[in-house]
Design a protein around this motif. Structure first.
Motif, mmCIF file in Angstrom:
data_model
loop_
_atom_site.group_PDB
_atom_site.id
_atom_site.type_symbol
_atom_site.label_atom_id
_atom_site.label_comp_id
_atom_site.label_asym_id
_atom_site.label_seq_id
_atom_site.Cartn_x
_atom_site.Cartn_y
_atom_site.Cartn_z
ATOM 1 N N LEU A 38 0.847 -1.185 0.000
ATOM 2 C CA LEU A 38 0.000 0.000 0.000
ATOM 3 C C LEU A 38 0.881 1.233 0.000
ATOM 4 O O LEU A 38 1.754 1.378 0.871
ATOM 5 N N SER A 39 0.684 2.114 -0.970
ATOM 6 C CA SER A 39 1.418 3.378 -1.005
ATOM 7 C C SER A 39 0.918 4.258 0.133
ATOM 8 O O SER A 39 -0.283 4.436 0.305
ATOM 9 N N ILE A 40 1.855 4.788 0.940
ATOM 10 C CA ILE A 40 1.462 5.609 2.087
ATOM 11 C C ILE A 40 1.901 7.056 1.882
ATOM 12 O O ILE A 40 2.721 7.351 1.021
ATOM 13 N N TYR A 41 1.355 7.932 2.692
ATOM 14 C CA TYR A 41 1.522 9.373 2.501
ATOM 15 C C TYR A 41 2.964 9.857 2.590
ATOM 16 O O TYR A 41 3.304 10.908 2.052
ATOM 17 N N THR A 42 3.844 9.114 3.257
ATOM 18 C CA THR A 42 5.240 9.541 3.370
ATOM 19 C C THR A 42 6.036 9.213 2.114
ATOM 20 O O THR A 42 7.211 9.525 2.031
ATOM 21 N N GLY A 43 5.390 8.564 1.150
ATOM 22 C CA GLY A 43 6.063 8.220 -0.104
ATOM 23 C C GLY A 43 6.574 6.794 -0.132
ATOM 24 O O GLY A 43 7.028 6.322 -1.160
ATOM 25 N N GLY A 44 6.506 6.087 0.978
ATOM 26 C CA GLY A 44 6.970 4.698 1.015
ATOM 27 C C GLY A 44 5.821 3.730 0.769
ATOM 28 O O GLY A 44 4.743 4.101 0.313
ATOM 29 N N TRP A 45 6.089 2.487 1.091
ATOM 30 C CA TRP A 45 5.110 1.415 0.902
ATOM 31 C C TRP A 45 4.947 0.652 2.205
ATOM 32 O O TRP A 45 5.931 0.307 2.854
ATOM 33 N N LEU A 46 3.702 0.397 2.569
ATOM 34 C CA LEU A 46 3.402 -0.470 3.699
ATOM 35 C C LEU A 46 3.321 -1.884 3.133
ATOM 36 O O LEU A 46 2.537 -2.151 2.224
ATOM 37 N N GLN A 47 4.171 -2.773 3.645
ATOM 38 C CA GLN A 47 4.279 -4.132 3.108
ATOM 39 C C GLN A 47 3.281 -5.069 3.778
ATOM 40 O O GLN A 47 3.140 -5.053 4.997
ATOM 41 N N GLY A 48 2.643 -5.885 2.992
ATOM 42 C CA GLY A 48 1.757 -6.909 3.518
ATOM 43 C C GLY A 48 2.498 -8.220 3.685
ATOM 44 O O GLY A 48 3.631 -8.383 3.240
ATOM 45 N N ARG A 49 1.832 -9.147 4.332
ATOM 46 C CA ARG A 49 2.394 -10.496 4.471
ATOM 47 C C ARG A 49 2.220 -11.267 3.172
ATOM 48 O O ARG A 49 1.295 -11.042 2.409
ATOM 49 N N GLN A 50 3.121 -12.206 2.969
ATOM 50 C CA GLN A 50 3.109 -13.063 1.788
ATOM 51 C C GLN A 50 1.990 -14.086 1.928
ATOM 52 O O GLN A 50 1.790 -14.646 3.004
ATOM 53 N N SER A 51 1.261 -14.337 0.849
ATOM 54 C CA SER A 51 0.251 -15.394 0.881
ATOM 55 C C SER A 51 0.950 -16.754 0.911
ATOM 56 O O SER A 51 2.114 -16.870 0.523
ATOM 57 N N ALA A 52 0.240 -17.761 1.361
ATOM 58 C CA ALA A 52 0.798 -19.119 1.347
ATOM 59 C C ALA A 52 1.029 -19.528 -0.108
ATOM 60 O O ALA A 52 0.227 -19.187 -0.990
ATOM 61 N N PRO A 53 2.102 -20.248 -0.389
ATOM 62 C CA PRO A 53 2.340 -20.673 -1.772
ATOM 63 C C PRO A 53 1.215 -21.571 -2.281
ATOM 64 O O PRO A 53 0.668 -22.379 -1.531
ATOM 65 N N GLU A 54 0.876 -21.369 -3.543
ATOM 66 C CA GLU A 54 -0.090 -22.226 -4.233
ATOM 67 C C GLU A 54 0.593 -22.770 -5.468
ATOM 68 O O GLU A 54 1.358 -22.061 -6.111
#
Length: 157
Positions: free
Chosen positions: A134-150
Motif C-alpha cells: 500500500l502506497s502511504i503518505y510519506t512516499g513509502g510502501w506499507l508491506q503486507g504479508r506473503q500469501s501461502a504458496p499455491e
C-alpha cells in the motif's frame, strides 16, 4: 488533541478493545492510556507508544480467489486483505517458480487484481505467492504479508 476520549472499554476482564469508529483514521497518531483495576485498587495510568495505523500496521496477505490455467500461463484473481479507501494505490508483488529441485524465483508487480503469469512451459507445475503493498503518505510502501504458496499445473495444449 490534548483530551482523552473514552473507548467504552472500562471495568472489563477483556485484554483487548477495538478502536471506536471515530478513531479509526489511518494517519492519526493515537496514544492510549491503560490501567488495571481490582475492586477499589487501581494501578497508575500507563501510556502506550504513539500508534499510527498507516505506519505501524502489518497488512495481511491478499486472498487468492481463483486460478485459471492454460498451456503457457496462469491467470490469477486476488483481493486485498482490507477494503481500500478512495485513492489508495495497491501493488501486488508476485513471486513464482517452476516446482523443481532447484527452483529459480521470478517476480512481477501488478496493480490490478486480475493478472497473468505468462511464458510458462505446458503441463508443468508452477508455484506462486502474492504480497500486497500500500502506497502511504510519506512516499513509502506499507508491506503486507506473503500469501501461502499455491501450486498449479499448466494445461496440455
Amino acid at each position: 488533541y490534548k483530551e482523552w476520549s473514552d473507548m467504552n472499554c472500562t471495568r472489563t476482564p477483556r485484554t483487548e478493545c477495538g478502536f471506536p469508529p471515530d478513531a479509526q483514521k489511518r494517519r492519526w497518531t493515537l496514544v492510549l492510556r491503560v490501567r488495571a483495576e481490582l475492586g477499589n485498587l487501581s494501578s497508575p495510568w500507563v501510556r502506550t507508544a504513539p500508534f499510527v495505523a498507516e505506519r505501524d500496521t502489518t497488512l495481511g496477505p491478499p486472498k487468492v480467489n481463483g486460478v485459471s490455467v492454460s498451456p503457457d500461463s496462469l491467470l490469477i484473481s486476488v483481493s486485498p486483505p482490507f477494503t481500500p479507501e478512495d485513492g489508495d494505490l495497491l501493488l501486488y508483488a508476485v513471486s513464482y517458480w517452476e516446482n523443481t529441485t532447484s527452483p529459480t524465483r521470478k517476480k512481477l508487480s501488478e496493480s490490478k487484481t486480475l493478472f497473468q503469469i505468462g511464458n510458462l512451459k505446458e503441463s508443468t507445475l508452477y508455484c506462486f505467492s502474492v504480497r500486497v503493498q500500500l502506497s502511504i503518505y510519506t512516499g513509502g510502501w506499507l508491506q503486507g504479508r506473503q500469501s501461502a504458496p499455491e501450486c498449479h499445473r499448466t494445461a496440455l495444449s
